[in-house]
Write an enzyme that holds these catalytic residues in place. Structure first.
Site, PDB file in Angstrom:
ATOM      1  N   HIS A  11      26.416   4.069  55.457  1.00 58.72           N
ATOM      2  CA  HIS A  11      26.703   3.480  54.148  1.00 58.72           C
ATOM      3  C   HIS A  11      26.426   4.425  52.985  1.00 58.72           C
ATOM      4  O   HIS A  11      27.134   4.394  51.980  1.00 58.72           O
ATOM      5  CB  HIS A  11      25.859   2.209  53.979  1.00 58.72           C
ATOM      6  N   ASP A  61      29.154   2.193  58.825  1.00 59.52           N
ATOM      7  CA  ASP A  61      28.473   1.547  57.710  1.00 59.52           C
ATOM      8  C   ASP A  61      27.990   0.169  58.159  1.00 59.52           C
ATOM      9  O   ASP A  61      28.789  -0.713  58.466  1.00 59.52           O
ATOM     10  CB  ASP A  61      29.454   1.425  56.540  1.00 59.52           C
ATOM     11  N   SER A  73      29.704   0.791  47.215  1.00 61.64           N
ATOM     12  CA  SER A  73      29.007  -0.436  47.609  1.00 61.64           C
ATOM     13  C   SER A  73      29.281  -1.502  46.546  1.00 61.64           C
ATOM     14  O   SER A  73      30.438  -1.786  46.253  1.00 61.64           O
ATOM     15  CB  SER A  73      27.511  -0.145  47.803  1.00 61.64           C
ATOM     16  N   TRP A  74      28.244  -2.109  45.950  1.00 59.68           N
ATOM     17  CA  TRP A  74      28.499  -3.036  44.848  1.00 59.68           C
ATOM     18  C   TRP A  74      29.266  -2.346  43.720  1.00 59.68           C
ATOM     19  O   TRP A  74      30.045  -2.985  43.003  1.00 59.68           O
ATOM     20  CB  TRP A  74      27.186  -3.601  44.314  1.00 59.68           C
TER      21      TRP A  74
END
Length: 316
Positions: A294, A266, A112-113
């Site tokens: 996700h 996701d 993710s980030w």
């Protein structure tokens, strides 16, 4: 190679706090093999912080596992602090930690980030990266930010209705600005309800099937405040990098061994971003998990990530 699940729970052999500037301090820990191959884990959010389960993606006999909480996140203080908090500074922090630990180069693992930051770090310091394990790709383009703020309602209208409904109707045309105003208010009676609404929204959309446990984790005060405040800050500032920087500079890292793991369904970081990255980086191993959203903790995704780190053992 047979599929493996997460490794058993372990405790760190070292925990520390690294001063970053007059304001920020970084929590970090090491676990696994002190003489093993270094790997650094980059958590999501931004602002979500790391936890004990993140140690379990790596063979503790082979890897020296380095985990830290980014500025304003988790156990790094001050929690939710957005002053002196930018992507270039986070990249500097990773380098500061690398030097502090005496690491020459390491594997970088992020979802993710964490995938955003891993790409940015590698593009600035390719000589320090042995390999990249990336999950749930987020390139922080405006289209992706708008998807998070508005597009998710196409597939998760209930979650989006609760997220948008927290904001008065006359402000909903600018959800990011409306949330940012509340999240930055110093009064906990104002910023904490906004933080929980933002964080629960993300947690509700993070798994393919409903997961009350995930939503409950995202509603906790530390995770909610760090995540919501920092995400709003970064989204409002386009992650402090030029537009489309990560894709446009992928040539800097195409020689680095890499695996991209992406859940087909996701909602938080839709597969389009992973596909764009894979098209720009044909040397990377691209693995779509057909029955995942996700979260890194969904069975197919976590098995693929563990397997990626097993393959990296062959690189030393």
């Amino acid at each position: 190679m047979a599929a493996k699940d997460l490794y058993p729970e372990i405790e760190p052999f070292r925990v520390g706090e690294l001063p970053l500037d007059d304001l920020h301090k970084m929590y970090f820990e090491e676990s696994g093999n002190p003489d093993g191959i270094p790997v650094v884990f980059l958590h999501g959010g931004p602002g979500a912080g790391a936890n004990a389960s993140h140690r379990r993606f790596f063979d503790p006999k082979h890897y020296r596992i380095v985990i830290f909480d980014q500025r304003g996140s988790g156990r790094s203080g001050p929690l939710g602090e957005i002053r002196n908090n930018t992507t270039p500074l986070l990249i500097e922090d990773i380098e500061r930690l690398r030097r502090h630990l005496g690491v020459e180069s390491w594997f970088v693992f992020g979802g993710s980030w964490g995938s955003t930051l891993a790409l940015a770090y590698a593009e600035f310091h390719p000589d320090r990266v042995r390999g990249l394990a990336l999950r749930g790709i987020f390139l922080c383009r405006q289209s992706e930010i708008q998807w998070f703020l508005y597009g998710i309602r196409e597939l998760a209208p209930e979650a989006w209705r609760a997220f948008s409904g927290f904001i008065p109707e006359n402000e909903r045309h600018d959800l990011l600005g409306a949330y940012h105003k509340r999240l930055m208010n110093p009064d906990p009676a104002i910023h904490m309800p906004a933080a929980r609404a933002w964080s629960v929204y993300e947690g509700s959309c993070s798994t393919l099937l409903p997961s009350p446990e995930t939503v409950q984790a995202f509603s906790g005060d530390t995770l909610a405040l760090g995540l919501a405040r920092t995400e709003a800050h970064y989204f409002l500032n386009n992650i402090f990098l030029p537009d489309n920087f990560l894709l446009e500079n992928v040539n800097r890292i195409r020689h680095i061994p890499a695996v991209i793991v992406q859940g087909r369904y996701d909602l938080v970081c839709p597969i389009r971003s992973a596909d764009d990255l894979a098209q720009a980086w044909p040397e990377a191993r691209y693995q779509i998990i057909p029955n995942a959203g996700h979260s890194a903790m969904e069975p197919g995704t976590r098995a693929a990530l563990v397997q990626a780190m097993e393959r990296f053992k062959e690189l030393g």
